[in-house]
Motif scaffolding. Sequence first.
Motif, PDB file in Angstrom:
ATOM      1  N   LYS A 215      -0.684  38.507   7.770  1.00 15.53           N
ATOM      2  CA  LYS A 215       0.262  39.316   7.004  1.00 15.53           C
ATOM      3  C   LYS A 215      -0.467  40.045   5.886  1.00 15.53           C
ATOM      4  N   GLN A 216      -0.091  41.279   5.668  1.00 12.04           N
ATOM      5  CA  GLN A 216      -0.613  42.035   4.536  1.00 12.04           C
ATOM      6  C   GLN A 216       0.346  41.846   3.363  1.00 12.04           C
ATOM      7  N   ILE A 217       0.004  40.900   2.503  1.00 13.52           N
ATOM      8  CA  ILE A 217       0.912  40.522   1.412  1.00 13.52           C
ATOM      9  C   ILE A 217       0.410  41.084   0.089  1.00 13.52           C
ATOM     10  N   GLN A 218       1.282  41.770  -0.594  1.00  5.23           N
ATOM     11  CA  GLN A 218       0.992  42.257  -1.939  1.00  5.23           C
ATOM     12  C   GLN A 218       1.787  41.406  -2.927  1.00  5.23           C
ATOM     13  N   VAL A 219       1.084  40.628  -3.728  1.00  3.21           N
ATOM     14  CA  VAL A 219       1.741  39.770  -4.712  1.00  3.21           C
ATOM     15  C   VAL A 219       2.013  40.582  -5.977  1.00  3.21           C
ATOM     16  N   SER A 220       3.231  40.512  -6.465  1.00  6.56           N
ATOM     17  CA  SER A 220       3.621  41.250  -7.668  1.00  6.56           C
ATOM     18  C   SER A 220       2.706  40.908  -8.842  1.00  6.56           C
ATOM     19  N   ASN A 221       2.426  41.895  -9.662  1.00  7.06           N
ATOM     20  CA  ASN A 221       1.566  41.696 -10.833  1.00  7.06           C
ATOM     21  C   ASN A 221       2.091  40.613 -11.773  1.00  7.06           C
ATOM     22  N   LYS A 222       3.399  40.396 -11.762  1.00  8.31           N
ATOM     23  CA  LYS A 222       3.956  39.384 -12.671  1.00  8.31           C
ATOM     24  C   LYS A 222       3.513  37.970 -12.294  1.00  8.31           C
ATOM     25  N   TYR A 223       2.978  37.826 -11.073  1.00  9.80           N
ATOM     26  CA  TYR A 223       2.487  36.520 -10.626  1.00  9.80           C
ATOM     27  C   TYR A 223       0.962  36.444 -10.651  1.00  9.80           C
ATOM     28  N   SER A 224       0.305  37.397 -11.265  1.00  6.19           N
ATOM     29  CA  SER A 224      -1.164  37.462 -11.176  1.00  6.19           C
ATOM     30  C   SER A 224      -1.834  36.225 -11.774  1.00  6.19           C
ATOM     31  N   ASP A 225      -1.334  35.731 -12.901  1.00 11.36           N
ATOM     32  CA  ASP A 225      -1.943  34.535 -13.497  1.00 11.36           C
ATOM     33  C   ASP A 225      -1.744  33.318 -12.598  1.00 11.36           C
ATOM     34  N   ILE A 226      -0.543  33.184 -12.060  1.00 10.96           N
ATOM     35  CA  ILE A 226      -0.251  32.074 -11.157  1.00 10.96           C
ATOM     36  C   ILE A 226      -1.136  32.157  -9.919  1.00 10.96           C
ATOM     37  N   LEU A 227      -1.268  33.365  -9.371  1.00 13.94           N
ATOM     38  CA  LEU A 227      -2.100  33.557  -8.180  1.00 13.94           C
ATOM     39  C   LEU A 227      -3.543  33.170  -8.456  1.00 13.94           C
ATOM     40  N   ASN A 228      -4.081  33.598  -9.579  1.00  9.82           N
ATOM     41  CA  ASN A 228      -5.477  33.302  -9.908  1.00  9.82           C
ATOM     42  C   ASN A 228      -5.714  31.798 -10.057  1.00  9.82           C
ATOM     43  N   GLU A 229      -4.791  31.118 -10.720  1.00  5.06           N
ATOM     44  CA  GLU A 229      -4.930  29.670 -10.899  1.00  5.06           C
ATOM     45  C   GLU A 229      -4.888  28.948  -9.548  1.00  5.06           C
ATOM     46  N   CYS A 230      -3.951  29.370  -8.706  1.00  8.97           N
ATOM     47  CA  CYS A 230      -3.807  28.723  -7.398  1.00  8.97           C
ATOM     48  C   CYS A 230      -4.987  29.050  -6.484  1.00  8.97           C
ATOM     49  N   MET A 231      -5.483  30.292  -6.562  1.00 16.50           N
ATOM     50  CA  MET A 231      -6.609  30.678  -5.709  1.00 16.50           C
ATOM     51  C   MET A 231      -7.852  29.871  -6.046  1.00 16.50           C
ATOM     52  N   ASP A 232      -8.079  29.610  -7.318  1.00 12.96           N
ATOM     53  CA  ASP A 232      -9.244  28.806  -7.716  1.00 12.96           C
ATOM     54  C   ASP A 232      -9.183  27.426  -7.065  1.00 12.96           C
ATOM     55  N   ALA A 233      -8.006  26.793  -7.142  1.00 14.19           N
ATOM     56  CA  ALA A 233      -7.844  25.459  -6.542  1.00 14.19           C
ATOM     57  C   ALA A 233      -7.942  25.531  -5.024  1.00 14.19           C
ATOM     58  N   TYR A 234      -7.290  26.540  -4.438  1.00 12.45           N
ATOM     59  CA  TYR A 234      -7.288  26.703  -2.983  1.00 12.45           C
ATOM     60  C   TYR A 234      -8.706  26.911  -2.447  1.00 12.45           C
ATOM     61  N   ASN A 235      -9.451  27.803  -3.077  1.00  6.40           N
ATOM     62  CA  ASN A 235     -10.810  28.096  -2.603  1.00  6.40           C
ATOM     63  C   ASN A 235     -11.712  26.870  -2.689  1.00  6.40           C
ATOM     64  N   PHE A 236     -11.536  26.083  -3.741  1.00  3.06           N
ATOM     65  CA  PHE A 236     -12.336  24.864  -3.868  1.00  3.06           C
ATOM     66  C   PHE A 236     -12.000  23.888  -2.746  1.00  3.06           C
ATOM     67  N   LEU A 237     -10.708  23.667  -2.515  1.00  4.30           N
ATOM     68  CA  LEU A 237     -10.285  22.731  -1.474  1.00  4.30           C
ATOM     69  C   LEU A 237     -10.661  23.240  -0.079  1.00  4.30           C
ATOM     70  N   ASN A 238     -10.518  24.525   0.131  1.00  9.71           N
ATOM     71  CA  ASN A 238     -10.710  25.082   1.465  1.00  9.71           C
ATOM     72  C   ASN A 238     -12.144  24.944   1.958  1.00  9.71           C
ATOM     73  N   GLN A 239     -13.101  24.840   1.037  1.00 12.84           N
ATOM     74  CA  GLN A 239     -14.486  24.685   1.479  1.00 12.84           C
ATOM     75  C   GLN A 239     -14.707  23.360   2.209  1.00 12.84           C
ATOM     76  N   TYR A 240     -13.780  22.416   2.033  1.00 12.29           N
ATOM     77  CA  TYR A 240     -13.878  21.116   2.700  1.00 12.29           C
ATOM     78  C   TYR A 240     -12.979  21.017   3.932  1.00 12.29           C
ATOM     79  N   SER A 241     -12.255  22.089   4.273  1.00 14.50           N
ATOM     80  CA  SER A 241     -11.273  21.994   5.347  1.00 14.50           C
ATOM     81  C   SER A 241     -11.949  21.732   6.685  1.00 14.50           C
ATOM     82  N   ILE A 242     -11.289  20.932   7.503  1.00 10.25           N
ATOM     83  CA  ILE A 242     -11.845  20.557   8.806  1.00 10.25           C
ATOM     84  C   ILE A 242     -11.845  21.759   9.741  1.00 10.25           C
ATOM     85  N   LYS A 243     -12.869  21.870  10.577  1.00 15.12           N
ATOM     86  CA  LYS A 243     -12.982  22.988  11.508  1.00 15.12           C
ATOM     87  C   LYS A 243     -13.221  22.469  12.920  1.00 15.12           C
TER      88      LYS A 243
END
Length: 243
Positions: A215-243
């Motif tokens: 999906k091509q998702i555009q997150v509203s600017n009003k959620y930019s801080d929330i997105l950044n905080e969640c992306m940091d956690a997500y990217n850290f966790l995702n490096q360990y995801s099973i493949k």
Amino acid sequence: MAELIRIAMWSGPRNISTAMMRSFENRPDTVVEDEPFYAHYLVKTGVNHPCRIETIESQENDWDKVSHRLVSEIPNGRTVWYQKHMGQHNVDGCDLSWTKKLVNCFLIRDPKEVISSFSKKFKLTSSDQLGFIQQLHLFEKLKNETGQIPIIINSKDVLMNPRKTLSILCEKIGIPFMDEMLTWPLGPRKSDGVWAKYWYQNVEASTGFMPFSEKQIQVSNKYSDILNECMDAYNFLNQYSIK
């Protein structure tokens, strides 16, 4: 005698967490539990979720009583207990020591997709509502205290190749993969929480994992801080995801 396995699957809202619960519930050896700390979360935070009163009335809301039960005898004579947990239910001050007695898994999803889906159902004001930060906290706690890396599974990988990803997941948990995990009967379940009528429409209409679609998702600017905080956690966790 088969080994008794208790699985804590830590997710966040608007993931494929309920579909995963369906998948495991379709195993003949497994009993499932739907968000056992939801009532505690609602009482502790005061958040006014849909079905708030019904949820509180339907569950024990004492954290210690619930956590003690979750490491006790597996219900219904089964050998696998799949517990669907929400990361955001782990509010500050809760004792998480009981988690070391279970096989802990973390189900993650791209925060852009989570934010897009959640914000259509409920007002989003903080990253704390989405579970990523709490997932990361528990992941690091378990990793540091046990010296082992907990299991990370990305919902995208499940949807792209359910058989392969679930086979790897089961192997890491220590249980056999079963074909029954790939499909399930249509409709609601008695095991669903009382909140299902608000949140579970999509999974109730399913009989298996929906094919992944980019999906091509555009997150509203009003959620930019929330997105950044969640992306940091997500990217850290995702490096360990099973493949």
